[in-house]
Design a protein around this motif. Sequence first.
Motif, PDB file in Angstrom:
ATOM      1  N   UNK A   1       0.832  -1.220   0.000  1.00  0.00           N
ATOM      2  CA  UNK A   1       0.000   0.000   0.000  1.00  0.00           C
ATOM      3  C   UNK A   1       0.859   1.259   0.000  1.00  0.00           C
ATOM      4  N   UNK A   2       1.925   1.243   0.805  1.00  0.00           N
ATOM      5  CA  UNK A   2       2.818   2.407   0.859  1.00  0.00           C
ATOM      6  C   UNK A   2       3.443   2.677  -0.507  1.00  0.00           C
ATOM      7  N   UNK A   3       3.894   1.620  -1.154  1.00  0.00           N
ATOM      8  CA  UNK A   3       4.534   1.772  -2.471  1.00  0.00           C
ATOM      9  C   UNK A   3       3.531   2.312  -3.481  1.00  0.00           C
ATOM     10  N   UNK A   4       2.328   1.737  -3.483  1.00  0.00           N
ATOM     11  CA  UNK A   4       1.319   2.163  -4.469  1.00  0.00           C
ATOM     12  C   UNK A   4       0.902   3.611  -4.245  1.00  0.00           C
ATOM     13  N   UNK A   5       0.746   3.964  -2.966  1.00  0.00           N
ATOM     14  CA  UNK A   5       0.353   5.337  -2.645  1.00  0.00           C
ATOM     15  C   UNK A   5       1.425   6.326  -3.126  1.00  0.00           C
ATOM     16  N   UNK A   6       2.691   6.007  -2.882  1.00  0.00           N
ATOM     17  CA  UNK A   6       3.774   6.907  -3.289  1.00  0.00           C
ATOM     18  C   UNK A   6       3.857   7.009  -4.803  1.00  0.00           C
ATOM     19  N   UNK A   7       3.689   5.891  -5.487  1.00  0.00           N
ATOM     20  CA  UNK A   7       3.737   5.914  -6.954  1.00  0.00           C
ATOM     21  C   UNK A   7       2.600   6.758  -7.527  1.00  0.00           C
ATOM     22  N   UNK A   8       1.425   6.625  -6.925  1.00  0.00           N
ATOM     23  CA  UNK A   8       0.270   7.419  -7.399  1.00  0.00           C
ATOM     24  C   UNK A   8       0.536   8.906  -7.206  1.00  0.00           C
TER      25      UNK A   8
END
Length: 396
Positions: A373-380
């Motif tokens: 979730x952290x990775x996806x949030x940062x990428x978004x």
Amino acid sequence: MQPEDETGSLADEIQRTVEDAYLKLQPICRPGVRSNNVTEWTVLAGVVAVDQNSNMDKLRLISIATGVKSLPDTELKRSNGKILHDCHAEILAIRGLNRVLLEHANYLKTTGEVATDLLVFDSYSNTFRLKEMWGLALYISALPCGDASMTTLRTEASSDNETQAVVVDESDLIQYVDGTNKTILRGRMNYEKLGIVRTKPGRIDSLLTLSKSCSDKLCIKQVTSILNCMTWSLITGPVYLKYLIIPLENVAEELHLQRSLHKRIENVNMVPMKILKCHNRFLHSKSEKAQEPSAMASVKLFFNLPNLETSEQAILNGLRNGFYTKKEKPLRKNSETIVSRYAQWKFFQKLNPEITAGQSYLEFKRSQHDRKCLIEKTKRYLSPDGWISTHVDNVN
Ligand SMILES: [Zn+2]
């Protein structure tokens, strides 16, 4: 915060520690002089633990790496975790840190000892933690590629194919990897555009790499920690980089680093690094236009464990030097490096058979929900138009 002279001397001490270790690498790992007398250059990086309790004068070198190349995305089709897609020095040095931590966890688990010089085992929670005395520093001999280094290209902009620093019209689709995604640019295309995700720079006539720039990867690591999915599952508490050491040439470079690595993601929960300037330029950095980048990369890990002192490998085309085969052929046995996804996953499977049973690397990675979730949030956040992923590179 320490006065400038203290932080300055810490930065210089870290730079010296990494460069001294670099000078002891086997000559094949260092840039050379080509048959046409053109000299080569490279980037050097290293991860060093800094003792926070002793006026920060005790350092523990963990990994060093050199390298400036990344591979085309098509190479990943035959990789199965064995090919290093991204051989930029700072990314290899961070891979090296994770490999060292895995070895330390394995040592504690197999010997029953309580601590190494880096990790402590907590039998109650059955997890490890980095010793509290350590703050981690990343030294890089040059600005990270991508957003943080775009402004220095203004002074270098040229017809040099390697820099690929061209200004293009806003409507020109050549600058994008995918014309429907306007928030990821190709390499150094339209270099005046700041605060944007970029793929690794490369020659304009080379096959496309989808590996993201080191600026973007460092941004993500300030949110998700410097741990990979394997060390994340073993070590309690995320581990972030505390210092970033770079031989900055002027205040403008420092401001752009702050803008690119901190301000760009200030609205995401991130842990900022202390950006410190070291004064010495790396011996084999690029100093003249006529120089060519070295194709060779390398990594050296400093385990400091009984029976496992160090490990050093020269890397060519993402594989151990001497093991590369042409694209149409399968990879040779033992061609993977010690820091490859394949080598780390195989090691982790042996260390944790109960966690990894029946799972592939990617299944395990996806099962770590919080990290994912952290990775996806940062990428978004970094790229609102979506993320363009690299080719699937799994290990069973
Ligand atoms: Zn880079």
